[in-house]
Enzyme design. Structure first.
Site, short mmCIF file in Angstrom:
data_model
loop_
_atom_site.label_atom_id
_atom_site.label_comp_id
_atom_site.label_asym_id
_atom_site.label_seq_id
_atom_site.Cartn_x
_atom_site.Cartn_y
_atom_site.Cartn_z
N ILE A 79 129.49 93.02 -1.54
CA ILE A 79 130.21 92.37 -0.43
C ILE A 79 129.40 91.24 0.20
CG2 ILE A 79 131.53 92.77 1.71
CD1 ILE A 79 132.57 94.44 -0.66
N ASP B 156 128.63 98.84 4.80
CA ASP B 156 127.99 99.12 6.10
C ASP B 156 127.17 100.41 6.10
OD1 ASP B 156 129.26 96.82 6.90
OD2 ASP B 156 130.84 97.83 8.02
N ARG C 179 131.49 88.38 14.96
CA ARG C 179 132.44 88.13 13.89
C ARG C 179 133.88 88.41 14.36
NH1 ARG C 179 133.01 85.28 9.20
NH2 ARG C 179 134.46 86.30 7.81
N ASN D 121 134.00 97.62 15.06
CA ASN D 121 134.84 97.24 13.92
C ASN D 121 136.31 97.58 14.11
OD1 ASN D 121 132.49 96.33 12.90
ND2 ASN D 121 132.44 97.65 11.09
N ASP E 18 126.30 89.31 12.14
CA ASP E 18 125.03 89.56 11.45
C ASP E 18 124.74 88.50 10.39
OD1 ASP E 18 124.34 91.95 12.75
OD2 ASP E 18 125.82 93.02 11.55
N1 EPU Z 1 135.05 86.29 3.19
C1 EPU Z 1 135.24 85.00 2.78
N2 EPU Z 1 136.27 84.28 3.35
C2 EPU Z 1 137.07 84.81 4.31
C3 EPU Z 1 136.85 86.15 4.74
C4 EPU Z 1 135.82 86.85 4.15
O1 EPU Z 1 134.56 84.49 1.91
O2 EPU Z 1 137.97 84.11 4.79
C5 EPU Z 1 133.96 87.08 2.57
C6 EPU Z 1 132.83 87.33 3.55
O3 EPU Z 1 131.94 86.25 3.59
C7 EPU Z 1 132.22 88.60 3.00
C8 EPU Z 1 133.40 89.34 2.39
O4 EPU Z 1 134.42 88.36 2.22
O5 EPU Z 1 131.31 88.31 1.98
C9 EPU Z 1 133.91 90.48 3.25
O6 EPU Z 1 134.40 90.00 4.46
P1 EPU Z 1 135.52 90.72 5.30
O7 EPU Z 1 136.41 89.66 5.83
O8 EPU Z 1 136.12 91.86 4.55
O9 EPU Z 1 134.66 91.34 6.47
P2 EPU Z 1 134.75 91.03 8.02
O10 EPU Z 1 136.13 91.24 8.49
O11 EPU Z 1 134.07 89.77 8.34
C10 EPU Z 1 134.33 93.53 8.72
C11 EPU Z 1 133.29 94.24 9.54
C12 EPU Z 1 131.98 94.26 8.78
C13 EPU Z 1 132.19 94.93 7.43
C14 EPU Z 1 133.31 94.23 6.66
C15 EPU Z 1 133.65 94.92 5.35
C16 EPU Z 1 133.99 93.71 11.78
C17 EPU Z 1 133.71 93.03 13.06
N3 EPU Z 1 133.11 93.55 10.80
O12 EPU Z 1 133.84 92.19 8.58
O13 EPU Z 1 131.08 95.02 9.56
O14 EPU Z 1 131.01 94.86 6.68
O15 EPU Z 1 134.51 94.18 7.47
O16 EPU Z 1 134.02 96.22 5.56
O17 EPU Z 1 134.97 94.43 11.65
C18 EPU Z 1 128.98 95.96 10.06
O18 EPU Z 1 129.60 96.74 10.80
O19 EPU Z 1 127.78 96.09 9.78
C19 EPU Z 1 129.72 94.82 9.49
C20 EPU Z 1 129.12 93.77 8.97
#
Ligand code: EPU
Length: 432
Positions: A333, A311, A99, A31, A123
């Site tokens: 989330i 997470d 991701r 992450n 995931d």
């Molecule tokens: N979302 C949207 N549109 C977007 C971006 C996000 O609808 O353009 C939604 C997503 O579908 C989700 C929510 O917003 O429902 C949160 O998404 P976010 O963009 O904050 O998360 P991410 O950047 O995709 C990272 C971590 C995740 C962690 C989340 C929240 C990485 C690679 N992944 O994901 O990690 O859950 O932030 O903290 O950094 C994990 O480690 O198990 C994991 C899933």
């Protein structure tokens, strides 16, 4: 390199042992370091990242960067990324698997005016949109050409600073837009920005590279674009989710574990919750000490940082299944992260779902069972359930766990757990 996905492996867990000892928390590769690697595309030269253990997703990011023409050297926990002028088309088979692959979008558009990446995978925990990434880049003057399985974004000339208000404090969109804005002309203000420690770390590294960013750690970030950035040497911060997982495991097993190198501030709310549930959490030299206690029910709501991290939600539900009374766990989330609840029930936990709330009644006696790891955190949570279940637990498909945890089984074993990693052919039969 180690950490290559091994889809067929399983963890065999024999429960009943408290976790005891001291363990150094790993760097946050999945992450955090993967985004720091993407930031290397903003510069010419060699960016070096330390403290980034080779989890499986690292291999995928290496493939993506190499496909973009970068040279990547992984040696132990150190990654060196050498970039000249990157190509704009990221290899799609790799991009679709993680991701973090979308993190190359902003840097490429900013640096070479064009990017083509696969719609990112990761995931199966919900819809995981990319609309905020794309809309933000459009506000910076880019044009989105492809929005299907592949995302293609172009800019004619330099991106232009703009005011962007995110619908939701998305971690990935905030990171992408900050990176794009560092090389844009003029000032970009991102409002409703994500404040996760990993976002803050990326900002700090970008500042060391010469970026001008203010408001770090707040929901409003101002980025004044510069002409160029320079490569740096950076140390990946400790993985707060690994630390939280082990802290929960310590409390769950009635153990006594010192987590060294952890940043307590990054885990503020999880530690508040652990104490409320009955664990003893103390400051220790260079870290935290977590001991078991009489576990009692507690309500938890997942929210963007500084809220309780999604997470850690599946792992915490295992702990709540052992706490006396009724707890309510609310997931805000990801719509599918409660998929783990069915598995927890198979262990014997008393959990029911009402919308995005899980109602957990404890303490329940858990019995070993056989479950597949559904995703990185659900897989870890299933192992945790096995640590307190009677008999043997088999968690299959542990390549999901490998995506984010470095040497998960070995680390639990170092704390006294009975966890073995076995190839599929050697998985013992158990009644499930
Ligand atoms: N979302 C949207 N549109 C977007 C971006 C996000 O609808 O353009 C939604 C997503 O579908 C989700 C929510 O917003 O429902 C949160 O998404 P976010 O963009 O904050 O998360 P991410 O950047 O995709 C990272 C971590 C995740 C962690 C989340 C929240 C990485 C690679 N992944 O994901 O990690 O859950 O932030 O903290 O950094 C994990 O480690 O198990 C994991 C899933």
């Amino acid at each position: 390199m180690t950490g290559t996905p091994q889809p067929a492996d399983a963890f065999v867990v024999r429960g009943g042992r408290p976790l005891v000892g001291t363990i150094r928390i790993s760097g946050a590769t999945k992450n955090c370091a993967l985004k720091l690697m993407a930031a290397a595309l903003l510069t010419e030269g060699t960016t070096v990242l330390g403290n980034a253990p080779p989890v499986a997703d690292l291999r995928v990011m290496v493939d993506i960067l190499e496909g973009l023409g970068a040279r990547v050297r992984v040696s132990g926990d150190e990654i060196a990324v050498t970039v000249g002028v990157p190509d704009w088309q990221a290899p799609c088979d790799a991009g679709a698997r993680i991701r973090a692959s979308i993190s190359v979008l902003g840097p490429l558009v900013a640096r070479v005016g064009r990017a083509y990446v696969a719609r990112p995978g990761g995931d199966s925990i919900g819809s995981r949109g990319v609309d905020m990434h794309l809309r933000g880049l459009e506000e910076l003057g880019a044009t989105v050409i492809g929005r299907g399985d592949h995302l293609e974004v172009r800019a004619s000339g330099r991106l232009r600073g703009a005011g962007i208000t995110l619908d939701f404090p998305s971690v990935g969109a905030t990171e992408n837009l900050i990176m794009a804005a560092t090389l844009a002309e003029g000032r970009t203000v991102v409002d409703n920005a994500a404040r996760e420690p990993e976002v803050q770390e990326l900002c700090r590294m970008l500042v060391a590279m010469g970026a001008r960013i203010s408001g770090i750690g707040s929901a409003t970030l101002a980025i004044d674009g510069v002409e160029a950035l320079r490569p740096v040497r950076w140390t990946t911060p400790p993985d707060r989710i690994e630390a939280g997982t082990l802290a929960i495991a310590a409390a769950l097993t009635g153990g006594d574990v010192t987590l060294s190198g952890v940043r307590g501030a990054d885990l503020h709310l999880p530690l508040v919750k652990l104490r409320a549930i009955g664990a003893v959490v103390e400051e220790a030299v260079d870290g935290l000490r977590v001991k078991g206690g009489e576990l009692r029910a507690c309500d938890v709501v997942t929210l963007p940082y500084p809220g309780f991290p999604t997470d850690l939600q599946p792992q915490l539900m295992v702990l709540l299944s052992q706490a006396g009374g009724t707890s309510v766990c609310t997931e805000n989330i990801y719509e599918s992260r409660f998929a783990f609840v069915d598995q927890l029930r198979r262990f014997g936990a008393d959990v029911r779902i009402e919308g995005h709330h899980a109602v957990i009644r404890g303490p329940a006696r858990l019995a070993g069972t056989r479950v597949p790891a559904l995703d990185v955190r659900a897989g870890a949570a299933a192992v945790l359930a096995g640590l307190v279940a009677t008999g043997t637990t088999v968690v299959t498909d542990v390549h999901h766990v490998d995506r984010g945890y470095a040497r998960f089984a070995e680390r639990l074993v170092a704390l006294g757990a009975d966890v073995r990693r076995v190839p599929a052919a050697q998985v013992p039969r158990i009644d499930a």
